[in-house]
Design an enzyme around this catalytic site. Sequence first.
Site, short mmCIF file in Angstrom:
data_model
loop_
_atom_site.label_atom_id
_atom_site.label_comp_id
_atom_site.label_asym_id
_atom_site.label_seq_id
_atom_site.Cartn_x
_atom_site.Cartn_y
_atom_site.Cartn_z
N GLU A 163 42.48 33.99 40.86
CA GLU A 163 41.42 33.62 40.87
C GLU A 163 41.12 32.48 42.14
O GLU A 163 40.47 31.40 41.83
CB GLU A 163 40.98 32.97 39.67
CG GLU A 163 41.00 33.88 38.37
CD GLU A 163 40.60 33.58 36.98
OE1 GLU A 163 40.49 32.32 37.07
OE2 GLU A 163 40.75 34.27 36.14
N ASN A 205 44.92 38.58 41.78
CA ASN A 205 44.43 38.90 40.75
C ASN A 205 42.93 37.95 40.66
O ASN A 205 42.86 36.97 40.87
CB ASN A 205 45.21 38.65 39.58
CG ASN A 205 44.48 39.20 38.22
OD1 ASN A 205 44.10 40.43 38.15
ND2 ASN A 205 44.43 38.29 37.08
N HIS A 241 36.36 41.86 33.08
CA HIS A 241 35.54 41.44 32.11
C HIS A 241 34.23 41.66 32.16
O HIS A 241 33.45 41.03 32.80
CB HIS A 241 36.03 39.82 32.10
CG HIS A 241 37.42 39.39 31.83
ND1 HIS A 241 37.95 39.32 30.70
CD2 HIS A 241 38.27 38.60 32.63
CE1 HIS A 241 39.19 39.01 30.80
NE2 HIS A 241 39.56 38.45 32.16
N GLU A 270 42.63 42.65 33.06
CA GLU A 270 42.32 42.14 31.77
C GLU A 270 40.97 42.79 31.08
O GLU A 270 40.00 42.01 30.99
CB GLU A 270 42.03 40.53 32.28
CG GLU A 270 43.29 39.91 32.91
CD GLU A 270 42.76 38.53 33.47
OE1 GLU A 270 41.80 37.69 32.66
OE2 GLU A 270 43.79 37.88 34.21
N ASP A 272 38.09 43.86 29.20
CA ASP A 272 37.21 43.79 27.94
C ASP A 272 35.87 44.09 28.26
O ASP A 272 35.41 43.68 29.43
CB ASP A 272 37.49 42.46 27.10
CG ASP A 272 37.46 41.39 27.79
OD1 ASP A 272 36.91 41.24 29.05
OD2 ASP A 272 38.09 40.20 27.62
O1 9MR Z 1 42.70 34.47 27.19
C1 9MR Z 1 42.98 33.28 27.74
C2 9MR Z 1 42.56 31.94 26.64
O2 9MR Z 1 43.56 32.18 25.62
C3 9MR Z 1 42.80 30.89 27.36
O3 9MR Z 1 42.27 29.72 26.74
C4 9MR Z 1 42.21 30.63 28.85
C5 9MR Z 1 42.52 29.52 29.37
O4 9MR Z 1 42.03 29.55 30.68
O5 9MR Z 1 42.79 31.87 29.69
C6 9MR Z 1 42.50 33.01 29.20
O6 9MR Z 1 42.79 33.96 29.86
C7 9MR Z 1 42.13 34.11 31.21
C8 9MR Z 1 43.36 34.82 32.23
O7 9MR Z 1 44.52 34.12 31.96
C9 9MR Z 1 42.64 34.70 33.41
N1 9MR Z 1 41.53 35.31 33.59
C10 9MR Z 1 40.50 35.18 32.72
C11 9MR Z 1 40.83 34.97 31.28
C12 9MR Z 1 39.91 34.83 30.31
O8 9MR Z 1 39.50 33.62 30.29
#
Ligand code: 9MR
Length: 465
Positions: A163, A205, A241, A270, A272
Site C-alpha cells: 500500500e 501489494n 476488497h 485479500e 472479499d
Molecule cells: O484484516 C486485518 C485486520 O485484522 C487488522 O486489524 C488490520 C489492521 O490494519 O489489517 C487488516 O488487514 C489488512 C491487510 O493487512 C492489508 N490490506 C487491508 C486489510 C484490511 O484492512
Amino acid sequence: MNRSPRRRVLAATLSTTAALVVAGGAVLLSAGNASAATTLGASAEASGRYFGTAVAAYKLSDSVYSTILDREFDMVTPENEMKWDATEPSQGSFSYTSADQIVSHAQAHNQRMRGHALAWHSQQPSWAQSLEGTAIRNAMINHITNVATHYKGKIYSWDVVNEAFADGSGGGRRDSNLQRSGNDWIEVAFKTARAADPAAKLCYNDYNTDGVNAKSTAVYNMVKDFKARGVPIDCVGFQSHINSGSPYTADYQSNLQRFADLGVDVQITELDIAGSGSAQATTYANVVKSCLAVTRCNGLTVWGIRDSDSWRASDTPLLFDGSGNKKAAYDSALAALNGGGTTTSPTTPTSPTSSPTSSPSTSPPPSGTAGCTATVSLNQWTGGFVATVKITAGSAKISGWTTGVTLPSGAAITNSWNATATGSSGAVSFTNVAYNGAVNAGASTEFGFQGTGAGPSATPTCTAR
Ligand code: 9MR
C-alpha cells in the site's frame, strides 16, 4: 524452490487417474468431469493455481475454523501475525511465536504460505512510527533482513511492500515516514528481501488497483521501471476488497493481464466481496474466472474464512457464513474454478475505441454426437485486441477440442491462456490444455488470446475429440 511448487507438478501428473487425494485430503474426481474437484484448493490446483485464505493464529483452536481451513485451502496468509508491530515489538527484538504457529499449522497440512507484509506505513510498532530519514530506512532494512531470513525457504511469496501508493487521481506515492526517507525505499526493500530469501517470490501489494485507474497505472509504471532497471520484483498482489465504493469492473481481467505482460506474476491477495446471494456469487465467479484467464495469475486468497472472521463482518463478504456453512458464493467460486458456472466475465477495451462483439458458430454439431461450438468475444482498440473464446460441448460430453481462427493480414498473436496455440498469424488453431479438455454435454470452457493488429472477424471453427 518455491517457484515451482511440488503439488503443481503432482496435480498435473495425476489428473488422469480416476480419483486421487491431494492437499488437505480433498478428492479430485474424474468421473463425469475430469477437472471437477470438490474443494477450492484441489480445484485451483487442477490448473496449477492455489486457493488461499488469511488466517488468525488465535482461531486455529476453533475446530469449525480449522476444519474448513484444512479441507478447503492450500495457501495461508497470516492476517496480522507477520506485520512489523507483531514481529518486532521493540527495536531489534523479534517475536515470531504467533506467526510460527501459523507456519507450523500450514506445513502440517500441506499448505503453502504467503508472507504479509515486510514494509508498510501502517501497523508499524510505535518505536518505528517515530523514526524518520536514515533511522527509519535502516530500521526497515534490518526488519526485512531479520524476518525474511527467519522464514527463509518457507514462504511462497512475500508482500514486500504494501500500500505505498496514494488513492485518488494523482497517481502518486502515499506519504509516510518510509516514503519521506527517499523515493527509492521500495526498491531498497525488494533488494533487501531478495538477498534474505532468494527463493521467495517478491510482490508489491495494494488495494483499489483492481481495474485500470490512476492508482493501478502508477503501480504499473513502477513495476515497468523496476523490470527495466533489474530491481527484483516477481509479482503484484491485487487485494480486491470489493464493495460499492470499489466495485468489480469490466477491466479487472485486462488490468491483471497488462501487469502480467510486464513479466511479473499476479495474485489476488485479500479477496472479499460485500453483499449476498446471487449478486455476490456472480462477482466471486467473475474474479475467479479473471484469474484463470490470465496465465500468470498464480492463485487467489480470500481475506478470512467465515463472514464473522472478516475485518468488515457486517458486509458478509466471505465464502462461509458465521456457522461455517458454504454460501452461494462458495458454490459459484468452486464452479468457476472447475471451469463451469453460468456467469460470464465481462471484458472491456483497454482503450475507449473498442467495440465488443460476439458471434455464434455457424456449424453446430449434430445432436447426440460428440461435437462443439465456439463463440468469440472480441475487444479491440487501435493496434491490438483481446479475444475470449467460449467452447461449448454439444449434446455429448467431449474429451478434447481444437478451434481455428483466421487472423486478418498484419495481425499476430502475442499471448494466449488456457489453450495451446499453433501458429501466430493467418490461420491459427488452439487446442485444450490438460485441465480443460473434458467438457460435459452443454457445458462450456473458455480460453483467450491477445494480439497486435485487428482481431479475427469470422466465427471460429470447433472440432471435438
Ligand atoms: O484484516 C486485518 C485486520 O485484522 C487488522 O486489524 C488490520 C489492521 O490494519 O489489517 C487488516 O488487514 C489488512 C491487510 O493487512 C492489508 N490490506 C487491508 C486489510 C484490511 O484492512
